[in-house]
Design an enzyme around this catalytic site. Sequence first.
Site, PDB file in Angstrom:
ATOM      1  N   ASP A  14      -7.916  -5.398   0.365  1.00  0.00           N
ATOM      2  CA  ASP A  14      -8.440  -6.225  -0.720  1.00  0.00           C
ATOM      3  C   ASP A  14      -8.050  -7.700  -0.629  1.00  0.00           C
ATOM      4  OD1 ASP A  14      -9.834  -4.294  -2.108  1.00  0.00           O
ATOM      5  OD2 ASP A  14      -8.008  -3.526  -3.031  1.00  0.00           O
TER       6      ASP A  14
ATOM      7  N   HIS B 192       0.855  -1.180   0.000  1.00  0.00           N
ATOM      8  CA  HIS B 192       0.000   0.000   0.000  1.00  0.00           C
ATOM      9  C   HIS B 192       0.890   1.227   0.000  1.00  0.00           C
ATOM     10  CE1 HIS B 192      -3.151   2.795   1.150  1.00  0.00           C
ATOM     11  NE2 HIS B 192      -3.999   1.863   0.792  1.00  0.00           N
TER      12      HIS B 192
HETATM   13  N1  ACO Z   1       3.989  -7.638  -4.694  1.00  0.00           N
HETATM   14  C1  ACO Z   1       5.317  -7.661  -4.910  1.00  0.00           C
HETATM   15  N2  ACO Z   1       6.113  -6.578  -4.829  1.00  0.00           N
HETATM   16  C2  ACO Z   1       5.545  -5.417  -4.517  1.00  0.00           C
HETATM   17  C3  ACO Z   1       4.145  -5.310  -4.271  1.00  0.00           C
HETATM   18  C4  ACO Z   1       3.366  -6.481  -4.367  1.00  0.00           C
HETATM   19  N3  ACO Z   1       2.043  -6.453  -4.157  1.00  0.00           N
HETATM   20  N4  ACO Z   1       3.835  -4.029  -3.988  1.00  0.00           N
HETATM   21  C5  ACO Z   1       4.985  -3.351  -4.051  1.00  0.00           C
HETATM   22  N5  ACO Z   1       6.018  -4.187  -4.362  1.00  0.00           N
HETATM   23  C6  ACO Z   1       7.441  -3.838  -4.472  1.00  0.00           C
HETATM   24  C7  ACO Z   1       7.740  -3.097  -5.760  1.00  0.00           C
HETATM   25  O1  ACO Z   1       8.082  -3.990  -6.807  1.00  0.00           O
HETATM   26  C8  ACO Z   1       8.885  -2.213  -5.336  1.00  0.00           C
HETATM   27  O2  ACO Z   1      10.046  -3.020  -5.289  1.00  0.00           O
HETATM   28  P1  ACO Z   1      11.510  -2.387  -5.638  1.00  0.00           P
HETATM   29  O3  ACO Z   1      11.808  -1.457  -4.507  1.00  0.00           O
HETATM   30  O4  ACO Z   1      12.401  -3.584  -5.720  1.00  0.00           O
HETATM   31  O5  ACO Z   1      11.348  -1.690  -6.955  1.00  0.00           O
HETATM   32  C9  ACO Z   1       8.525  -1.825  -3.905  1.00  0.00           C
HETATM   33  O6  ACO Z   1       7.717  -2.909  -3.420  1.00  0.00           O
HETATM   34  C10 ACO Z   1       7.739  -0.523  -3.784  1.00  0.00           C
HETATM   35  O7  ACO Z   1       6.617  -0.604  -4.660  1.00  0.00           O
HETATM   36  P2  ACO Z   1       5.924   0.630  -5.353  1.00  0.00           P
HETATM   37  O8  ACO Z   1       5.148   0.161  -6.530  1.00  0.00           O
HETATM   38  O9  ACO Z   1       6.949   1.707  -5.586  1.00  0.00           O
HETATM   39  O10 ACO Z   1       4.965   1.119  -4.199  1.00  0.00           O
HETATM   40  P3  ACO Z   1       3.725   2.058  -4.391  1.00  0.00           P
HETATM   41  O11 ACO Z   1       3.502   2.722  -3.078  1.00  0.00           O
HETATM   42  O12 ACO Z   1       3.888   2.942  -5.580  1.00  0.00           O
HETATM   43  O13 ACO Z   1       2.544   1.044  -4.751  1.00  0.00           O
HETATM   44  C11 ACO Z   1       0.657  -0.363  -4.629  1.00  0.00           C
HETATM   45  C12 ACO Z   1       1.512   0.703  -3.914  1.00  0.00           C
HETATM   46  C13 ACO Z   1       0.239   0.151  -6.019  1.00  0.00           C
HETATM   47  C14 ACO Z   1      -0.609  -0.595  -3.830  1.00  0.00           C
HETATM   48  C15 ACO Z   1       1.511  -1.653  -4.755  1.00  0.00           C
HETATM   49  O14 ACO Z   1       1.884  -2.111  -3.476  1.00  0.00           O
HETATM   50  C16 ACO Z   1       0.771  -2.748  -5.525  1.00  0.00           C
HETATM   51  O15 ACO Z   1       0.829  -2.755  -6.757  1.00  0.00           O
HETATM   52  N6  ACO Z   1       0.081  -3.690  -4.807  1.00  0.00           N
HETATM   53  C17 ACO Z   1      -0.684  -4.713  -5.461  1.00  0.00           C
HETATM   54  C18 ACO Z   1      -2.009  -4.147  -5.923  1.00  0.00           C
HETATM   55  C19 ACO Z   1      -2.950  -3.903  -4.772  1.00  0.00           C
HETATM   56  O16 ACO Z   1      -3.164  -4.744  -3.903  1.00  0.00           O
HETATM   57  N7  ACO Z   1      -3.570  -2.703  -4.787  1.00  0.00           N
HETATM   58  C20 ACO Z   1      -4.567  -2.333  -3.787  1.00  0.00           C
HETATM   59  C21 ACO Z   1      -4.096  -1.170  -2.980  1.00  0.00           C
HETATM   60  S1  ACO Z   1      -5.221  -0.875  -1.680  1.00  0.00           S
HETATM   61  C22 ACO Z   1      -6.509  -0.071  -2.399  1.00  0.00           C
HETATM   62  O17 ACO Z   1      -6.431   0.608  -3.365  1.00  0.00           O
HETATM   63  C23 ACO Z   1      -7.741  -0.270  -1.742  1.00  0.00           C
END
Ligand code: ACO
Length: 465
Positions: free
Chosen positions: A366, A309
Site C-alpha cells: 500500500d 506487515h
Molecule cells: N509504524 C510504526 N510502528 C509499527 C508499524 C508501523 N506501520 N507497524 C508495526 N509497528 C510496531 C508496533 O508498534 C509494534 O511495536 P512494539 O513491539 O514496540 O509494540 C511492532 O511494530 C509490532 O507491531 P504489531 O502491530 O504487533 O504487528 P502486527 O503484525 O500485528 O501488525 C500491521 C501488522 C497491522 C500491518 C501493522 O504493521 C500496521 O499497523 N501497519 C500500518 C498499516 C498498514 O500499512 N496496513 C496494511 C497492511 S498490508 C495489507 O493489508 C494489504
Amino acid sequence: MNNATPTSRLTHRDQDLDLPFVEAVEGNSGISIAPLRKQTGDVTYDPGFMNTANTKSSITYIDGDEGILRYRGYPIEQLAEHSSYLEVAYLLINGELPTQGQLDNFVSSVERRTLLDERFKSLFDGFPRDAHPMAVMQAGVSALSTFYQDSLDPFDEDQVRLSSYRLLAKVPTMAAYAYRVSKGHALLYPDNQLSLIENFLRLTFGFPVEKYIADPVVVRALEQLLILHADHEQNCSASAVRLVGSAQANLFTSISAGIGALSGPAHGGANAAVMEMLDEISERNMDPKDFMERVKNKEDGIRLMGFGHRVYKNYDPRAKFVKKIADDVLERLGIHDERLDLAMQLEEIALKDDYFVERKLYPNVDFYTGIIYKAMGFPTQMFTVLFAIGRMPGWIAQWNEMIHDPETKIGRPRQIYTGSELREYAPMPERTGTTEIRLEQLQAELEAERRAQQERIAQERRQDH
Ligand code: ACO
C-alpha cells in the site's frame, strides 16, 4: 504431503500428548491441536491467529522472511510482468494456467456479464452522496444475492462458476457507479467491445457524449496492480470470506463480508491512510524526520502507514513492483507528485532506523499504490475499492477451496471466559451505581447524533445547489 502422522509430543499439566503433525510442501508445518480439548479440557489461546493455521491451502505461498509471494507456484513478479488480470483469475480459481481456448472462453464469459440490472441504479442512487464507495460496493455485492437467485447454491459447481463470472464482471461496474454517484455524474452502460479494465476506466471517467480512449500505459499499470492484489492467502478479508462461507452462505454474501473486512485501515484501507498521512505531512509543512520521531514515540498511536506487515518481515515483493509502476505511470502522464518524493524520503529514513530495522518493518503493497491511483485520477476513497476489484479472484478461489475441502467445518472459535462467575439476578431497587452517568452519556450521544444529522443535511443542500 504426509498428513495426520502423530509425531508431535506435547507435555501439558503432567500429561504427555501425541498430536497429529500436518506437513507443508513449503513453509510452516503444523501441529494439529484439534484433539487437545477432548484430551485435556483446555483450548489454545492465540489472539490475532498469530500462530494458527485455519486451513490447508494450495492457492498462494508466502515466505515473509524472504519476501516471496507465489500464486499456485508462480512467482508474483513473473505473473505481473507477463500475465493478464483475467488469466491470473483463471489460475487462482482453477489451479492451472489456461490454454488459449480456455482463456478465451473464460474472458468472454466474464466480459459479457458487465451489465447491472436497472434496479441497481436506484439502489445506488438511494445512498447519501458522501457514502464511502467501499460501503456502497459491499451493499451492491450483497444485493447480487437478490438479483441472481439462480446461482446461490454453494454446492452446485455450475452455479458457483456463474456467480464467479458475475462477480468478476459486475464488481468493476459497481465500483465505477459508486464513484459516479458520489460525483453526481450520470451512469454509463458498459461497452462489452472493450476489455474488462478499459471498460472499468470508461465507466469511471468517461462521458455519455464522448468516446473514451484509455491510455494503454494506464490500462497495463492498472492491470498489473490488480494482479499484485489478486490473492494473499489467509489474510483478514480472505479469512472473513472463508468464515462466512463455512456457514454455507452463498458466494456473494461471503464476499461482501470480505469487502467489509478489507475496508479497515489496518488492512485494505491502508492505501488511503498512506495518502492522508502524506497529505497531512505536506499540508502541515512537517519535517519528515520529525514525523518519524512522532511515529517512533508512538505519539497519539500514529504509525507509518503502508509500513509493516503481519507476514512480511522483509520488503513486500509487491511493493518493489509497485514502485516501478509508479515511476512509469508518473513519467507517462507527465506528473510530478511531491508525495512520491516524500514517500521515498520516509522510506529511506525508515530503512536506516533501528526502530524499523529491529521490528522488521518494510514498505508493504500500500505504500506507493495511492500515488499511482491519484495520478490515474482516482480520489482517495476509491483506492480500497480498486484493491477489492483486484482481490476478487483470490476471494473466489479461497471460498471454492473451503467449500470443497472435506475437512471444512463451520468456523467457530473457542474463548477463554474472563467475566463474572455465577451470580443472582438483582431487582432494580437493589442496584447501585451509574444510572445518572449513563443518562448524561445518552444525552450527549443524542446531541452529537443530532448535530451530525444537521451537518449532513446542510452538506447535501450545498451539493444540490
Ligand atoms: N509504524 C510504526 N510502528 C509499527 C508499524 C508501523 N506501520 N507497524 C508495526 N509497528 C510496531 C508496533 O508498534 C509494534 O511495536 P512494539 O513491539 O514496540 O509494540 C511492532 O511494530 C509490532 O507491531 P504489531 O502491530 O504487533 O504487528 P502486527 O503484525 O500485528 O501488525 C500491521 C501488522 C497491522 C500491518 C501493522 O504493521 C500496521 O499497523 N501497519 C500500518 C498499516 C498498514 O500499512 N496496513 C496494511 C497492511 S498490508 C495489507 O493489508 C494489504
